[in-house]
Write a protein that holds these residues in place. Structure first.
Motif, short mmCIF file in Angstrom:
data_model
loop_
_atom_site.label_atom_id
_atom_site.label_comp_id
_atom_site.label_asym_id
_atom_site.label_seq_id
_atom_site.Cartn_x
_atom_site.Cartn_y
_atom_site.Cartn_z
N ARG A 187 -6.50 20.05 5.30
CA ARG A 187 -4.73 20.16 4.28
C ARG A 187 -4.73 18.45 4.37
O ARG A 187 -5.64 17.56 4.32
N PHE A 188 -3.90 17.94 3.37
CA PHE A 188 -2.87 16.87 2.62
C PHE A 188 -2.44 16.49 3.28
O PHE A 188 -1.23 16.86 4.40
N ALA A 189 -2.56 15.12 3.99
CA ALA A 189 -1.43 14.07 4.73
C ALA A 189 -0.85 12.82 3.80
O ALA A 189 -1.97 12.36 3.19
N SER A 190 0.40 12.49 3.60
CA SER A 190 0.91 11.89 3.33
C SER A 190 0.96 11.16 4.47
O SER A 190 1.77 11.16 5.37
N GLY A 191 1.67 9.24 4.23
CA GLY A 191 1.82 8.44 5.58
C GLY A 191 1.85 6.70 5.07
O GLY A 191 1.78 6.45 3.37
N TYR A 192 2.66 6.02 6.05
CA TYR A 192 2.77 4.17 5.64
C TYR A 192 1.31 4.31 6.15
O TYR A 192 1.31 4.45 8.12
N ALA A 193 0.29 3.54 5.29
CA ALA A 193 -1.06 3.42 6.22
C ALA A 193 -1.09 1.15 6.75
O ALA A 193 -0.88 0.51 5.65
N TRP A 194 -1.02 0.99 7.81
CA TRP A 194 -1.52 0.16 8.24
C TRP A 194 -2.41 -0.88 7.49
O TRP A 194 -3.29 -0.03 7.93
N GLN A 195 -2.60 -2.07 7.71
CA GLN A 195 -3.52 -2.78 6.77
C GLN A 195 -3.35 -2.30 5.74
O GLN A 195 -4.93 -2.85 4.80
N LEU A 196 -3.06 -1.07 5.02
CA LEU A 196 -3.10 -1.05 3.44
C LEU A 196 -2.74 -1.73 2.32
O LEU A 196 -1.51 -2.49 2.92
N ASP A 197 -3.83 -2.56 1.62
CA ASP A 197 -3.38 -3.90 0.60
C ASP A 197 -3.85 -3.16 -0.43
O ASP A 197 -4.65 -3.15 -1.27
N PRO A 198 -2.31 -3.39 -1.71
CA PRO A 198 -1.23 -3.24 -1.14
C PRO A 198 -0.60 -2.62 -0.29
O PRO A 198 -0.63 -1.19 -0.41
N PRO A 199 0.76 -2.61 -0.25
CA PRO A 199 0.79 -1.64 0.20
C PRO A 199 2.02 -0.68 -0.23
O PRO A 199 2.14 -0.87 -1.06
N LYS A 251 12.82 3.34 -11.08
CA LYS A 251 13.34 2.05 -11.08
C LYS A 251 11.95 1.46 -10.56
O LYS A 251 11.07 0.35 -11.08
N ASP A 252 11.99 1.79 -9.48
CA ASP A 252 11.46 0.89 -8.44
C ASP A 252 10.69 1.25 -6.71
O ASP A 252 11.53 2.42 -6.94
N MET A 253 10.49 0.83 -6.00
CA MET A 253 9.87 1.44 -4.77
C MET A 253 8.91 0.12 -4.34
O MET A 253 8.51 -0.47 -4.74
N SER A 254 9.09 -0.05 -3.12
CA SER A 254 8.45 -1.03 -2.28
C SER A 254 9.02 -0.01 -0.72
O SER A 254 9.34 0.75 -0.41
N VAL A 255 7.46 -0.35 -0.24
CA VAL A 255 6.52 0.78 1.63
C VAL A 255 5.82 -0.37 2.16
O VAL A 255 6.19 -1.54 1.81
N GLY A 256 6.28 -0.67 3.12
CA GLY A 256 6.22 -1.55 4.41
C GLY A 256 5.58 -1.15 5.37
O GLY A 256 6.19 0.30 5.84
N ILE A 257 4.82 -1.82 5.88
CA ILE A 257 4.81 -1.16 7.72
C ILE A 257 4.13 -2.02 8.40
O ILE A 257 2.99 -2.87 7.90
N ASN A 258 4.25 -2.91 9.93
CA ASN A 258 3.82 -3.35 10.41
C ASN A 258 3.79 -2.83 11.95
O ASN A 258 4.91 -2.52 12.83
N ALA A 259 3.06 -3.76 12.29
CA ALA A 259 2.60 -3.40 13.68
C ALA A 259 3.77 -3.46 14.49
O ALA A 259 3.86 -5.51 14.28
N VAL A 260 4.36 -3.12 16.35
CA VAL A 260 5.30 -4.35 16.55
C VAL A 260 4.41 -4.34 17.86
O VAL A 260 4.04 -3.64 18.63
N GLY A 261 4.29 -5.92 18.24
CA GLY A 261 4.42 -6.63 19.55
C GLY A 261 2.53 -6.58 19.87
O GLY A 261 1.77 -5.73 18.63
N GLY A 262 1.69 -6.39 20.44
CA GLY A 262 0.95 -6.27 20.71
C GLY A 262 -0.38 -7.33 20.05
O GLY A 262 0.32 -8.78 19.30
#
Lengths: 277, 277, 277, 277
Positions: A187-199, A251-262
């Motif tokens: 199956r298809f899955a969408s997500g926020y992907a850490w380290q994806l560049d550009p976000p 009109k516009d879109m932005s997406v971001g993800i960051n690892a927290v801690g560690g």
């Protein structure tokens, strides 16, 4: 791992329109939402619908004409199942849970009924299991070029098989198609992907192996252990971040993800078998 | 070599119909017709049209309702150009004779505009020339299954690239498509094929290399030195053995070819570069 | 009528490239070129190739890296055959000149073998002749939206039949396809189109009726009596204004056409049957 | 009305194979099963799976090599909702139950994302509601020929839109596609169809209107009040009477349905809006 995710979508609504949004992180036993906030401006009322099985969370909004801004923030703890790939087997069709069966069937963008001969020729002799699906991902990565703008919302796995270019959505569709052609539910899955560049929103896929849905990313552009899952479905038709009925201009879109801690930033993309479901 | 060829076509014409037939051996400098006979029963008048460039010989017949039988016999001397494959080079597009240019363009069943990325990935690094086209044929032979009934008259190279099964027509279309995608002019060729089993009209293709049209057969089912060429064209649309305008039911067909004299039966399929044009 | 036509093409050639250009007005008995000038900057040598049958004039240029500018100007007298549409009949397939037959066959963008049932249902009962092809044009004009950007260079008549949107090239391909499906030979034609707004190269089609090629424009955007024909072919594959082998970036283009003398500007688009060939 | 239905499927299983069978009448509040019997010979164990929402009943069987015969008999009372069509309205997308939304999305054989322009042009001006879906059915019945053998298991609505021929499955797919393109949820339904001649499994479709799934049959070959529903799904992928994983040869099939009691044989096909769900 803990991640902070955010997305922002802006539209200019031209006439009353219905938005089906799917931007919130899925609520799963192994993907816990610590805090989150969804804000709509204007603050139209929302209706919620959750897909129990896959954890997808949909919002329906009746939007009036004018600017419309959707903003989402969350902190999410992801505690993936993490196993040695070699240990994970395929299940015979006769042993699959019956509610998994539909993920064997072809869908709009995944014509597994047409790619069976190729899939059997290319992957039929490979040892069944997680490593075979990894072999599928490697094949796609080697044989399909990742080229922005080379495909569109109508491009299917059938086309990608010929054209040999696409983006993450097309890579996922092709992976799903090969799996289904080999009788592996996918199956298809969408997500926020850490380290994806550009976000950006990312598209990956899940294959059902040994009783669980394991994540795979044929683009090899992000670290799977850092995938904060949003929606799942048979293909991109089911898991778009926004489906709009009516007239609204993007009109516009932005997406971001960051690892927290560690000290996450030094982490390599995993080669383990990982699953949130 | 000398060959005796024959074909027989039977129809039941339901209403006045026009037949365009292309079953006679092409008359070429290196393919000389020693004796031949075409008989129609009933003996409808025929009009002839020869394609000067490729030597295809078309017959147009206005057939009245009733049984219609076409029978052709010929003895043909084939004296092919026969060269070492390594010596034969591709011509740069800038050096191609200008009347050859159309064989670079896509056609109904050969969407070379869509398979370019694959062709360049798979064959782009191979040494240009006759050996590269042989590599194309080998790829097709290895990656596409020859399966009677797996394709139909609407199947194109685009489809075969996905479905990976077909018959001689599909193998030829795919070879033509790859060649054109690599800027090698290529055309469809029909013929009587010695050693083809079971006997039938055969479809192969020609690539324009070093100033000549060389024969290729991706099916590897017949000996190219025993190909008595009938028609050529951009693809199967141009070189059908029968195109019918009107209502006629196909009843039966037989095709045959024998080597005349010599100890031909012990001959192996050639690995040389051969050409009748 | 007399027309002044001009076109200008600018490229940035990245590596040595071969250009096949087809921008010059065709030289036909009824389309006489009074003066013309083609200038290339840099002044690369050119090779010329004329298609005797359709009058298309091709130029082949081996271009070196750097800016490349092609400029064409001409004054052309167009003296079209101009007849009452009702008088022009279709020819039975059995009476067609044999060299016209290939224009009955399907081609890359005109899958007439697949649209036969629709064509017969929709147009089969209409009185054969020029008026039937006009009915085809009217159907296309009514059922397909002219939408810039709705199609691309891979769009075929099969797609347009479903998607119901396109540009002049798609309208022409659909018209050709319907004609061929009805056993009317048809071909693609490019040209400078008087009164087309905004000015651009235009695509129309020609149907072979009563022994001549008549012009048709399903877009109804220009006056057919002011079509200065450039190239013809089976479909757009054969009559592109520029086909490039190598790496060249398109920079800019402009196209123009004016009637010279007379009070042409008040003239209405013709409803007569017109032909330059 | 009360119906006796029966079906019989015979296979020759070549190697161990998994059968997913969907031949039993759905168990619904308005479709009550009075008696039924399913017999397998050999009597392989079966697993059952019911789709709560649509009532489809699936059986999974692990079959060993040898002859395999499936036989089903049932007596079913069908008590359809039966309303005046004019009274039944479409629901705005914003008011649809959220679990109905997936039936708006495109699927393998129903590319509603590609037929939107046509659907809006042709049906957009028609009064929304049950009568609009009937108009869709009438359009299909008038513009598509019912021709056995004209399509196959790969034929999609996209193809049928061009080819204009098909069987019940294709008619249903096209109806579903038009509905979805107009934002009317629609799904595929299989069934035993009273008065269908010759008897066979039938394919129809359901559109979601006014809070219920109403039955539609674009083939107009059977009486909708006599449709004993078997399965539903997004398209034929989900509701095949048999999906086989493994190697089994189809040998024979028979299907039957009779009205029990009353003077049913004089009944006309209904023109009312009917629903079992």
């Amino acid at each position: 791992m803990r991640f902070a995710v955010r997305s922002s979508l802006e539209y200019d609504v031209k006439s009353p329109a219905v938005f089906i949004l799917n931007v919130e992180a899925a609520a799963l036993r192994r993907q816990r939402i610590i805090v989150e906030s969804l804000s709509l401006n204007p603050a139209f009322p929302i209706e919620r619908f959750a897909d129990d099985e896959g954890g997808s969370r949909f919002i329906r909004v009746n939007a009036s004409p004018g600017p419309f801004h959707v903003s989402y923030h969350a902190v999410v703890d992801v505690d993936m199942i993490d196993k040695a790939p070699e240990s994970i087997q395929e299940l015979p069709v006769g042993d699959l849970p019956l509610d998994i069966m539909p993920y064997l069937y072809p869908s709009r963008f995944c014509q597994s009924d047409l790619l069976g001969r190729f899939a059997c020729r290319e992957f039929g002799e490979i040892e069944p299991g997680h490593t075979r699906v990894t072999a599928i991902c490697n094949w796609i990565h080697e044989h399909v070029d990742y080229v922005r703008g080379s495909s569109n919302s109508q491009t299917s796995a059938y086309d990608t098989m010929v054209m040999r270019a696409g983006v993450c959505r097309d890579f996922a569709h092709l992976g799903i198609t090969f799996c289904r052609a080999l009788n592996i539910p996918a199956r298809f899955a969408s997500g926020y992907a850490w380290q994806l560049d550009p976000p950006d929103f990312h598209a990956v896929f899940e294959a059902y192996l040994g009783g669980q849905w394991y994540l795979f990313d044929a683009t090899q552009q992000a670290a799977l252990q850092g995938l904060v899952r949003i929606g799942v479905g048979r293909d991109a038709s089911d898991a778009a971040f926004a489906t709009i009925y009516g007239d609204a201009e993007f009109k516009d879109m932005s997406v971001g993800i960051n690892a927290v801690g560690g000290d996450a930033e030094n982490e390599e993309p995993t080669t383990r078998a990982v699953s949130v479901a």
